[in-house]
Write an enzyme that holds these catalytic residues in place. Structure first.
Site, PDB file in Angstrom:
ATOM      1  CB  ALA A 229      10.063  -1.474   0.741  1.00  0.00           C
TER       2      ALA A 229
ATOM      3  N   GLY B 113       2.639   4.479  -2.092  1.00  0.00           N
ATOM      4  CA  GLY B 113       3.686   4.176  -1.109  1.00  0.00           C
ATOM      5  C   GLY B 113       3.563   2.747  -0.616  1.00  0.00           C
ATOM      6  CG  ASN B 114       6.568   0.391   0.421  1.00  0.00           C
ATOM      7  OD1 ASN B 114       7.130   0.346   1.512  1.00  0.00           O
ATOM      8  ND2 ASN B 114       7.214   0.759  -0.683  1.00  0.00           N
ATOM      9  NE  ARG B 115       0.047  -2.337   5.137  1.00  0.00           N
ATOM     10  CZ  ARG B 115      -0.882  -1.862   5.955  1.00  0.00           C
ATOM     11  NH1 ARG B 115      -0.542  -1.335   7.102  1.00  0.00           N
ATOM     12  NH2 ARG B 115      -2.147  -1.915   5.601  1.00  0.00           N
ATOM     13  CB  SER B 116       9.182  -0.106   3.945  1.00  0.00           C
ATOM     14  OG  SER B 116      10.468   0.072   4.498  1.00  0.00           O
TER      15      SER B 116
END
Ligand code: CTP
Length: 224
Positions: free
Chosen positions: A98, A30-33
């Site tokens: 993102a 995943g990512n921090r968006s």
């Protein structure tokens, strides 16, 4: 949809948030968006009179009042399907999501166990570029992309605008507590033949200004 405002009568599709790429039933990439910028833009587009479709990755955010429809997705492939369907006949597409650049080549339907052979090696494959796919359509909506840049913001942004054939690019300044995951943002807007810097502000404030600029460029292009 309202009958008043700079986006009155227009269908605006917005994607927002991260995508999660599952590895096995308990793990994902995943990512921090946070999705906050996309949701703020959705609220601002509603206030500007648009009919808004919001396609959201996994985020913990309430749907802004007046959004006509929200479609929740998890992975990049699911987001792509939802976006391609939603932009059919739409007037404006704003890609704030993102999207994960990669997913695992093979999802394991069983939890991957620790074992004597050591740590697993994940093989990754590239996800489709949703923004570029929408921009390549004919007919296509007015297409706005985002870019997260740490250096050479204008130079890299203009290259991205041309490479992806966008009508407008909003370049995010990343770092110093602005941009991804934070409550504030600053944007450099770039369009063919012009641009404007929007100084650091709270995301709802910035979203309002961005939507006003998108409406103006959309109308200018429609007249051209
Ligand atoms: N995007 C997309 N589908 C992807 C990847 C990105 O639709 N698979 C969209 C994002 O929503 C955003 C823009 O493309 O609007 C970001 O472009 P990208 O080339 O990924 O830029 P950066 O994230 O800035 O990455 P890089 O600098 O590595 O090119």
């Amino acid at each position: 949809m309202s009958h008043e405002g700079p986006l009155a009568g227009l269908h605006v599709v917005i994607d927002a948030g991260p995508t999660y790429e599952d590895i096995d039933p308990v793990r994902f990439l995943g990512n921090r968006s946070s999705g906050k910028m996309g949701f703020a833009i959705a609220a601002a587009a509603v206030a500007a009179g648009a009919e808004v479709t919001l396609i959201a990755g996994p985020v913990a955010l309430a749907t802004p009042a007046g959004v006509a429809r929200r479609i929740d997705v998890r992975s990049a492939l699911q987001m792509r399907d939802a976006v391609l369907q939603a932009v059919e006949g739409a007037d404006i597409f704003i890609a704030t999501a993102a999207v994960a650049d990669w997913r695992v080549a093979e999802y394991s339907s069983r939890k991957i166990k620790k074992g004597p052979s050591g740590a697993p090696v994940l093989e990754l494959v590239e996800n489709p570029d949703i923004l570029a796919e929408v921009a390549a359509r004919d007919p296509r909506p007015f297409v706005v992309g985002f870019a997260a840049e740490t250096d050479h913001v204008l130079e890299n942004g203009r290259k991205k605008l041309e490479r992806k054939k966008l009508d407008m690019l909003a370049a995010n300044h990343v770092g110093e507590n602005v941009g991804i995951g934070s409550d504030d943002n600053a944007l450099d807007l770039i369009w063919p033949g012009g641009g404007e810097s929007l100084p650091r502000a709270a995301k709802p404030e910035l979203a309002k200004t961005l939507v006003a600029r998108i409406a103006a460029r959309y109308r200018a292009q429609a007249r051209a």
